[in-house]
Design a protein around this motif. Sequence first.
Motif, short mmCIF file in Angstrom:
data_model
loop_
_atom_site.label_atom_id
_atom_site.label_comp_id
_atom_site.label_asym_id
_atom_site.label_seq_id
_atom_site.Cartn_x
_atom_site.Cartn_y
_atom_site.Cartn_z
N VAL A 107 -17.65 -107.02 -87.25
CA VAL A 107 -18.06 -106.70 -85.88
C VAL A 107 -17.78 -107.91 -85.01
CG1 VAL A 107 -19.85 -105.03 -86.51
CG2 VAL A 107 -20.43 -107.45 -86.36
N ASP A 108 -17.62 -107.67 -83.71
CA ASP A 108 -17.48 -108.77 -82.78
C ASP A 108 -18.09 -108.39 -81.44
OD1 ASP A 108 -15.41 -107.70 -80.87
OD2 ASP A 108 -14.15 -107.72 -82.67
N ALA A 109 -18.21 -109.38 -80.57
CA ALA A 109 -18.95 -109.20 -79.32
C ALA A 109 -18.26 -108.27 -78.34
CB ALA A 109 -19.19 -110.56 -78.67
N SER A 110 -17.00 -107.92 -78.56
CA SER A 110 -16.27 -107.06 -77.63
C SER A 110 -16.53 -105.57 -77.87
CB SER A 110 -14.77 -107.34 -77.72
OG SER A 110 -14.25 -106.88 -78.97
N MET A 111 -17.16 -105.23 -78.98
CA MET A 111 -17.33 -103.83 -79.35
C MET A 111 -18.42 -103.15 -78.53
SD MET A 111 -17.19 -103.97 -83.51
CE MET A 111 -15.67 -104.27 -84.42
N ASP A 112 -18.22 -101.87 -78.22
CA ASP A 112 -19.29 -101.09 -77.59
C ASP A 112 -20.19 -100.52 -78.68
OD1 ASP A 112 -17.95 -98.88 -78.70
OD2 ASP A 112 -17.04 -98.30 -76.81
N ASP A 113 -21.28 -99.87 -78.27
CA ASP A 113 -22.26 -99.41 -79.24
C ASP A 113 -21.67 -98.44 -80.26
OD1 ASP A 113 -24.10 -100.94 -77.92
OD2 ASP A 113 -25.32 -99.27 -77.17
N GLU A 114 -20.84 -97.51 -79.80
CA GLU A 114 -20.28 -96.51 -80.71
C GLU A 114 -19.42 -97.18 -81.78
OE1 GLU A 114 -20.33 -96.29 -77.48
OE2 GLU A 114 -21.32 -94.42 -76.94
N THR A 115 -18.65 -98.17 -81.38
CA THR A 115 -17.78 -98.85 -82.34
C THR A 115 -18.59 -99.69 -83.32
OG1 THR A 115 -16.07 -98.97 -80.62
CG2 THR A 115 -15.75 -100.34 -82.56
N ILE A 116 -19.63 -100.34 -82.82
CA ILE A 116 -20.49 -101.12 -83.71
C ILE A 116 -21.14 -100.21 -84.75
CG2 ILE A 116 -22.70 -102.35 -83.81
CD1 ILE A 116 -21.91 -103.84 -81.32
N LEU A 117 -21.60 -99.04 -84.32
CA LEU A 117 -22.26 -98.14 -85.27
C LEU A 117 -21.32 -97.71 -86.39
CD1 LEU A 117 -24.51 -95.86 -83.03
CD2 LEU A 117 -25.20 -97.71 -84.56
N GLY A 147 -26.51 -92.63 -87.68
CA GLY A 147 -26.12 -91.38 -87.03
C GLY A 147 -26.19 -91.55 -85.54
N ALA A 148 -25.96 -90.45 -84.82
CA ALA A 148 -26.00 -90.51 -83.36
C ALA A 148 -27.37 -90.97 -82.85
CB ALA A 148 -25.66 -89.14 -82.77
N TRP A 149 -28.42 -90.76 -83.66
CA TRP A 149 -29.76 -91.18 -83.28
C TRP A 149 -29.82 -92.67 -82.96
CZ3 TRP A 149 -32.34 -95.03 -85.82
CH2 TRP A 149 -31.85 -95.39 -87.08
N ALA A 150 -28.96 -93.46 -83.62
CA ALA A 150 -29.02 -94.92 -83.48
C ALA A 150 -28.61 -95.39 -82.08
CB ALA A 150 -28.14 -95.58 -84.53
N LEU A 151 -27.92 -94.55 -81.32
CA LEU A 151 -27.61 -94.92 -79.94
C LEU A 151 -28.90 -95.00 -79.10
CD1 LEU A 151 -24.42 -92.76 -79.32
CD2 LEU A 151 -24.53 -95.24 -79.62
N GLY A 152 -29.97 -94.42 -79.61
CA GLY A 152 -31.25 -94.44 -78.92
C GLY A 152 -32.16 -95.58 -79.36
N LEU A 153 -31.66 -96.55 -80.10
CA LEU A 153 -32.50 -97.64 -80.58
C LEU A 153 -33.24 -98.38 -79.45
CD1 LEU A 153 -30.36 -99.18 -83.46
CD2 LEU A 153 -32.57 -98.02 -83.67
N PRO A 154 -32.64 -98.57 -78.27
CA PRO A 154 -33.42 -99.23 -77.20
C PRO A 154 -34.68 -98.48 -76.83
CG PRO A 154 -31.08 -99.28 -76.68
CD PRO A 154 -31.24 -98.35 -77.87
N GLY A 156 -37.77 -101.01 -78.44
CA GLY A 156 -36.46 -101.43 -78.89
C GLY A 156 -35.71 -102.24 -77.86
N HIS A 157 -35.91 -101.94 -76.59
CA HIS A 157 -35.16 -102.67 -75.55
C HIS A 157 -35.68 -104.08 -75.36
CE1 HIS A 157 -38.50 -102.08 -72.73
NE2 HIS A 157 -38.48 -100.78 -73.03
N GLY A 204 -31.76 -104.09 -76.75
CA GLY A 204 -31.58 -103.20 -77.88
C GLY A 204 -30.97 -103.92 -79.07
N PRO A 205 -31.24 -103.45 -80.30
CA PRO A 205 -30.72 -104.13 -81.49
C PRO A 205 -29.20 -104.30 -81.52
CG PRO A 205 -32.47 -102.63 -82.10
CD PRO A 205 -32.18 -102.37 -80.65
#
Length: 264
Positions: free
Chosen positions: A116-126, A172-179, A197-198, A203-204
Motif C-alpha cells: 500500500v502507499d499514500a496515493s491510494m484511495d479507499d477502494e484500492t487500499i481495501l 467487504g464494502a462495509w469497510a468503506l464505512g469505518l469512519p 471511527g473518524h 478514519g482507519p
Amino acid sequence: MSEVMPSIRDVSISVHDAIVNARQMPPLSQTVSGFDLTMAHGISTELRVLRGERVVGRKIGFTNRTLWERYGVSAPMWGDMTEGSVADLDGRPVSMARFCEPRLEPEIALKLAAPVDASMDDETILEAIEWIAPAFEIVQSIFPRWKFTLADCAAANGLHGRLLLGPRVPVGAWALGLPGVVLRLSKNGELVETGYGHNVLDGPLSALRHLCAALVGAAASPLAPGEIVTTGTLTDAWVIAEGDTFSATYEESPLGTISASFIP
C-alpha cells in the motif's frame, strides 16, 4: 541539559532496558543533548535490533486529534509490533506486570495482503487488506506520569506494549464505512466513553495512508504484505488497574464486541 549520552546506540540500550524491565526513566527530551524526532527515529531503528524479535506490524499513535492537547503532542507517531507483542484475545486474564503505567486503547487493526502507499484511495487500499479486526492496544509510558514529548514517544517504540486482537472479519464494502463506526467502551460493566471511527485521522484507512507517507518521510522501512497495522485509539487511553475488565462494542460494523480482564 542535565545529562549527555554519547551515542544513539547507548541511548537505545537504556530505552530497551527500561521497556524490557518495566523500569521508568526521565524523558530523553530532558536528558539528551540535541534530542529531536530524527534522533528518536534512529533510536527506534536500533530498538529493532536490540529486541531480536521478528517485526510483524506497526502501531500508529496519536491519530486521535481530540487527545493532542491533553498529551502535549501535535502529530501522530508510530512503533513496531513484534511476534512477542501481538496476541489473540482468548478469554484469559492479561498480566500487567511487564508494563509501566499501562493504559488501554480500543482500536481497529488490519492485515495487509499487498503493498500500500499514500496515493491510494479507499477502494484500492481495501483491495490490499486481508482482514480487519477489533483490538485492544496496551500502551505504556517508561516516562513517569505520562509526561513526554512526541519525540520521546517515538523513541520509546510509540508507547507500544501489546496488541490484543479480536476476531478477524473479511474485508467487504462495509469497510468503506469505518469512519462511521461508533465505539462503546465499558469498564467493569459501566459505559465510560463513546468513540468514533473518524477520530483516527478521519478514519482507519486515512490513518494507514498517513503512516505510509510518514515512513517514507523518515526513511523508515515501508509497510510490507503480511504486516498488521493498528490504526489508533477511538477513545482516550484508559488507566488499567488490577481486576479491571474492559469491553468494547463496535456499532455500525460487523466487528462485534471484545473484552479483556487484567491481573497483576
